[in-house]
Write an enzyme that holds these catalytic residues in place. Structure first.
Site, PDB file in Angstrom:
ATOM      1  N   CYS A  11      23.910  39.949 -37.738  1.00 58.57           N
ATOM      2  CA  CYS A  11      25.127  40.741 -37.517  1.00 58.57           C
ATOM      3  C   CYS A  11      24.902  42.169 -37.974  1.00 58.57           C
ATOM      4  O   CYS A  11      25.503  42.611 -38.964  1.00 58.57           O
ATOM      5  CB  CYS A  11      26.276  40.108 -38.279  1.00 58.57           C
ATOM      6  SG  CYS A  11      26.505  38.422 -37.740  1.00 58.57           S
ATOM      7  N   ARG A  44      10.424  44.465 -41.208  1.00 61.89           N
ATOM      8  CA  ARG A  44       9.526  45.629 -41.198  1.00 61.89           C
ATOM      9  C   ARG A  44       9.920  46.718 -40.200  1.00 61.89           C
ATOM     10  O   ARG A  44       9.839  47.899 -40.541  1.00 61.89           O
ATOM     11  CB  ARG A  44       8.071  45.184 -40.973  1.00 61.89           C
ATOM     12  CG  ARG A  44       7.589  44.183 -42.032  1.00 61.89           C
ATOM     13  CD  ARG A  44       6.089  43.936 -42.016  1.00 61.89           C
ATOM     14  NE  ARG A  44       5.352  45.110 -42.404  1.00 61.89           N
ATOM     15  CZ  ARG A  44       4.717  45.909 -41.572  1.00 61.89           C
ATOM     16  NH1 ARG A  44       4.699  45.629 -40.281  1.00 61.89           N
ATOM     17  NH2 ARG A  44       4.094  46.963 -42.010  1.00 61.89           N
ATOM     18  N   TYR A  50       3.629  40.373 -44.888  1.00 57.66           N
ATOM     19  CA  TYR A  50       4.887  41.051 -45.248  1.00 57.66           C
ATOM     20  C   TYR A  50       6.026  40.743 -44.292  1.00 57.66           C
ATOM     21  O   TYR A  50       6.920  41.560 -44.111  1.00 57.66           O
ATOM     22  CB  TYR A  50       4.669  42.566 -45.356  1.00 57.66           C
ATOM     23  CG  TYR A  50       3.624  42.939 -46.363  1.00 57.66           C
ATOM     24  CD1 TYR A  50       3.835  42.721 -47.723  1.00 57.66           C
ATOM     25  CD2 TYR A  50       2.399  43.475 -45.973  1.00 57.66           C
ATOM     26  CE1 TYR A  50       2.863  43.038 -48.660  1.00 57.66           C
ATOM     27  CE2 TYR A  50       1.425  43.797 -46.901  1.00 57.66           C
ATOM     28  CZ  TYR A  50       1.668  43.572 -48.247  1.00 57.66           C
ATOM     29  OH  TYR A  50       0.701  43.894 -49.173  1.00 57.66           O
ATOM     30  N   GLY A  96      -4.437  48.187 -49.340  1.00 56.54           N
ATOM     31  CA  GLY A  96      -3.865  49.203 -48.455  1.00 56.54           C
ATOM     32  C   GLY A  96      -4.565  49.342 -47.124  1.00 56.54           C
ATOM     33  O   GLY A  96      -4.213  50.218 -46.333  1.00 56.54           O
ATOM     34  N   TYR A 156      10.443  50.147 -42.041  1.00 58.41           N
ATOM     35  CA  TYR A 156       9.377  51.161 -41.918  1.00 58.41           C
ATOM     36  C   TYR A 156       9.226  51.695 -40.498  1.00 58.41           C
ATOM     37  O   TYR A 156       8.282  52.451 -40.223  1.00 58.41           O
ATOM     38  CB  TYR A 156       8.012  50.576 -42.331  1.00 58.41           C
ATOM     39  CG  TYR A 156       8.034  49.681 -43.540  1.00 58.41           C
ATOM     40  CD1 TYR A 156       8.330  50.190 -44.801  1.00 58.41           C
ATOM     41  CD2 TYR A 156       7.743  48.324 -43.425  1.00 58.41           C
ATOM     42  CE1 TYR A 156       8.351  49.366 -45.907  1.00 58.41           C
ATOM     43  CE2 TYR A 156       7.762  47.495 -44.533  1.00 58.41           C
ATOM     44  CZ  TYR A 156       8.068  48.018 -45.770  1.00 58.41           C
ATOM     45  OH  TYR A 156       8.086  47.201 -46.863  1.00 58.41           O
ATOM     46  N   GLU A 194      -8.336  44.984 -53.305  1.00 60.40           N
ATOM     47  CA  GLU A 194      -7.219  44.021 -53.251  1.00 60.40           C
ATOM     48  C   GLU A 194      -6.531  44.026 -51.893  1.00 60.40           C
ATOM     49  O   GLU A 194      -5.373  44.429 -51.784  1.00 60.40           O
ATOM     50  CB  GLU A 194      -6.185  44.390 -54.322  1.00 60.40           C
ATOM     51  CG  GLU A 194      -6.696  44.383 -55.739  1.00 60.40           C
ATOM     52  CD  GLU A 194      -5.643  44.890 -56.726  1.00 60.40           C
ATOM     53  OE1 GLU A 194      -4.757  45.670 -56.334  1.00 60.40           O
ATOM     54  OE2 GLU A 194      -5.721  44.505 -57.890  1.00 60.40           O
ATOM     55  N   PRO A 195      -7.193  43.577 -50.844  1.00 54.06           N
ATOM     56  CA  PRO A 195      -6.545  43.601 -49.537  1.00 54.06           C
ATOM     57  C   PRO A 195      -5.521  42.474 -49.379  1.00 54.06           C
ATOM     58  O   PRO A 195      -5.746  41.352 -49.822  1.00 54.06           O
ATOM     59  CB  PRO A 195      -7.719  43.369 -48.574  1.00 54.06           C
ATOM     60  CG  PRO A 195      -8.689  42.556 -49.366  1.00 54.06           C
ATOM     61  CD  PRO A 195      -8.556  43.008 -50.796  1.00 54.06           C
ATOM     62  N   GLY A 196      -4.406  42.778 -48.772  1.00 56.80           N
ATOM     63  CA  GLY A 196      -3.425  41.750 -48.442  1.00 56.80           C
ATOM     64  C   GLY A 196      -3.282  41.675 -46.936  1.00 56.80           C
ATOM     65  O   GLY A 196      -3.736  40.731 -46.280  1.00 56.80           O
ATOM     66  N   ARG A 197      -2.691  42.733 -46.371  1.00 56.45           N
ATOM     67  CA  ARG A 197      -2.408  42.781 -44.939  1.00 56.45           C
ATOM     68  C   ARG A 197      -3.635  42.507 -44.071  1.00 56.45           C
ATOM     69  O   ARG A 197      -3.558  41.736 -43.120  1.00 56.45           O
ATOM     70  CB  ARG A 197      -1.870  44.178 -44.611  1.00 56.45           C
ATOM     71  CG  ARG A 197      -1.410  44.364 -43.189  1.00 56.45           C
ATOM     72  CD  ARG A 197      -1.190  45.860 -42.885  1.00 56.45           C
ATOM     73  NE  ARG A 197      -0.575  46.575 -43.982  1.00 56.45           N
ATOM     74  CZ  ARG A 197       0.729  46.805 -44.114  1.00 56.45           C
ATOM     75  NH1 ARG A 197       1.554  46.368 -43.196  1.00 56.45           N
ATOM     76  NH2 ARG A 197       1.187  47.476 -45.155  1.00 56.45           N
TER      77      ARG A 197
HETATM   78  N1  LLP Z   1      -2.657  45.851 -54.655  1.00 58.13           N
HETATM   79  C1  LLP Z   1      -1.471  46.314 -55.102  1.00 58.13           C
HETATM   80  C2  LLP Z   1      -1.342  46.684 -56.501  1.00 58.13           C
HETATM   81  C3  LLP Z   1      -0.391  46.425 -54.205  1.00 58.13           C
HETATM   82  O1  LLP Z   1       0.763  46.892 -54.656  1.00 58.13           O
HETATM   83  C4  LLP Z   1      -0.551  46.039 -52.860  1.00 58.13           C
HETATM   84  C5  LLP Z   1       0.571  46.138 -51.940  1.00 58.13           C
HETATM   85  C6  LLP Z   1      -1.795  45.543 -52.457  1.00 58.13           C
HETATM   86  C7  LLP Z   1      -2.832  45.468 -53.370  1.00 58.13           C
HETATM   87  C8  LLP Z   1      -2.065  45.078 -51.060  1.00 58.13           C
HETATM   88  O2  LLP Z   1      -1.860  46.064 -50.121  1.00 58.13           O
HETATM   89  P1  LLP Z   1      -2.252  45.797 -48.576  1.00 58.13           P
HETATM   90  O3  LLP Z   1      -3.750  45.639 -48.514  1.00 58.13           O
HETATM   91  O4  LLP Z   1      -1.562  44.567 -48.149  1.00 58.13           O
HETATM   92  O5  LLP Z   1      -1.738  47.006 -47.872  1.00 58.13           O
HETATM   93  N2  LLP Z   1       5.868  45.623 -47.443  1.00 58.13           N
HETATM   94  C9  LLP Z   1       4.995  46.678 -46.965  1.00 58.13           C
HETATM   95  C10 LLP Z   1       3.711  46.728 -47.734  1.00 58.13           C
HETATM   96  C11 LLP Z   1       3.929  46.866 -49.229  1.00 58.13           C
HETATM   97  C12 LLP Z   1       2.634  46.820 -49.990  1.00 58.13           C
HETATM   98  C13 LLP Z   1       2.880  46.639 -51.437  1.00 58.13           C
HETATM   99  N3  LLP Z   1       1.711  46.581 -52.242  1.00 58.13           N
HETATM  100  C14 LLP Z   1       4.750  46.469 -45.478  1.00 58.13           C
HETATM  101  O6  LLP Z   1       5.313  45.549 -44.907  1.00 58.13           O
HETATM  102  O7  LLP Z   1       4.043  47.249 -44.859  1.00 58.13           O
END
Ligand code: LLP
Length: 444
Positions: free
Chosen positions: A371, A340, A401, A259, A344, A301-304
């Protein structure tokens, strides 16, 4: 190839603050990322194209490892996954968080060690669970009451699977309602307040085929403050203490999810990772001492924050339309490669690349080719007044994302993904073609 770098060019540090750190201004309004000019990428690979700066991804992984030396850092594959990404993350010493058999299979077939993978999902399919058990994932995070019996049955007699429980700690945080997951009004996790989490823990502890290694929470996404994490952490420690009191079991692991927010435009706030790491550690040590608990192994658990700022989207301008007060700059991508803004309301900062404009800036809305009137990529942005068909627009912070949420809308095909690193560009994922659609469409 040699690149003439012009440090005195007008693209100031502030303007490029959200771009990969390798970004360099070039003559004629071009920019190099990872040592490769963006105009060259557009010419060689076509548009729309997404480029990923390998050095930026690796650097961000290292920042996490350095900031959280005593924790497991699991990259959240949902942000973006490809085989190269799997390799980079693995080589940088991170684990992986996946949420489908598809993500899991891709990672494992690309060589990622399954025991360093955690499987998530609010509704895991039989195929997800079968793949997890067959490939031997490290942890399955239980998200609903029915999962315990399903996993236990799939494990079979004599088997044992490590699991965690996803807890809803009752903390609201995140950049948009659709990505807030820390409270009871959404589909994920088991509640701390209504006792759902405690009930699940009791059942798992009574099931010999499941080994409960710890608790998990993920309170939301695009969070820019440390405080909600600290509140969630306190509640999770409280629950660990109650588990110890009720069952005599000390859980060794605590996963605080991802997050971590990033800036999409210059001047926007991002989560301070060093502060997060330091304050989580202090809170964890103090909280556990107060509760008489040993300090569990922490995971994040970072993604973004790993991949978002490493990506740049490249589009070609197709039309420029003046409608009343508005100027619409339409490009050759749109909501199928980046949903996005539509989902959002996220604001991006596109930029003209590949030529210098003497025209003054003008407010324009960058739209896609789909379209649908809601197909907007960037509303009310400042672009040179003479933006015209054939121009290249580049959008930074495009790594997370976007492609992972890309759709097949209007059969325009998903864009190519190109890695740039130390002056070379290589194709990671080829552009989707009509032939791809045709080959899946087998009925008549
Ligand atoms: N761990 C879990 C269990 C999650 O559900 C998520 C994201 C993450 C880690 C990684 O979160 P991050 O660090 O990337 O924020 N599509 C949306 C974001 C959805 C996130 C879903 N879960 C967007 O484009 O902002």
């Amino acid at each position: 190839m040699t690149i003439a770098v012009l440090p005195e060019m007008p693209a100031g540090a502030g303007e490029l603050s959200v771009w990969p750190s390798s970004t360099t201004p070039l003559p004629h309004g071009d920019l190099a990322v990872g040592g490769v000019p963006l105009t060259e990428i557009a010419d060689r690979f076509g548009t729309p194209a997404y480029l990923l700066d390998e050095g930026e991804v690796r650097g961000r992984c290292r920042t996490y490892r350095d900031s959280f030396p005593d924790a497991d850092v699991l990259y959240a594959a949902k942000a973006f996954l490809s085989r190269a990404m799997v390799r980079w993350v693995q080589e940088e010493g991170l684990g992986l968080d996946v949420c489908s058999a598809g993500e899991l299979e891709l990672a494992v077939t690309a060589g990622f060690p399954p025991d360093r993978i955690v499987l998530h999902g609010n509704a895991k399919t039989p195929q997800d669970l079968a793949a997890a058990l067959r490939l031997g994932v490290g942890r399955i995070v239980i998200d609903s009451p029915s999962e315990m019996a399903r996993i236990a049955a799939a494990v079979g007699p004599g088997g044992r699977q490590k699991v965690m429980v996803r807890v809803v700690p009752g903390v609201s945080a995140g950049g948009h309602d659709k990505i807030r997951t820390g409270t009871e009004d959404q589909k994920f996790g088991l509640s701390l307040t209504d006792g759902g989490a405690q009930h699940a823990i009791t059942r798992i502890l009574g099931q010999p085929r499941l080994e409960l290694t710890g608790l998990h929470c993920h309170i939301g996404s695009q969070i820019t403050e440390v405080k909600p994490y600290l509140v969630a952490l306190r509640r999770m420690i409280g629950l660990m203490a109650r588990v110890r009191d009720a069952h005599g079991v000390v859980l060794p692991e605590l996963d605080m999810g991802g997050g971590h927010g990033v800036a999409y435009r210059p001047g926007e706030a991002a989560l301070d990772l060093t502060a997060l790491a330091r304050r989580l550690r202090t809170e964890l040590v103090d909280g556990c001492a107060a509760a008489g608990l040993p300090v569990p192994r922490l995971a994040v658990e970072p993604g973004r924050a790993v991949v978002g700022p490493a990506g740049v989207a490249l589009y070609r301008v197709l039309t420029v339309k003046h409608t009343g007060e508005k100027v619409f700059v339409a490009v050759d991508g749109g909501m199928s490669d980046n949903p996005r803004p539509a989902l959002y309301g996220v604001r991006y900062a596109p930029r003209l690349v590949g030529r210098h404009s003497a025209a003054g800036p003008r407010t324009a809305t960058v739209v896609g080719r789909h379209c649908e009137a809601g197909d907007v990529l960037a509303s009310d942005v400042r672009l040179p007044g003479d933006v015209r068909p054939g121009d290249l627009l580049a959008v930074p912070v495009a790594g997370a994302y976007q492609l992972s949420m890309a759709s097949g809308y209007n059969l325009v095909g998903r864009p190519a993904v190109v890695a740039v690193h130390e002056g070379t560009a290589r194709l990671l994922v080829r552009r989707e073609t009509l032939e791809d659609y045709r080959s899946r469409d087998i009925g008549i």
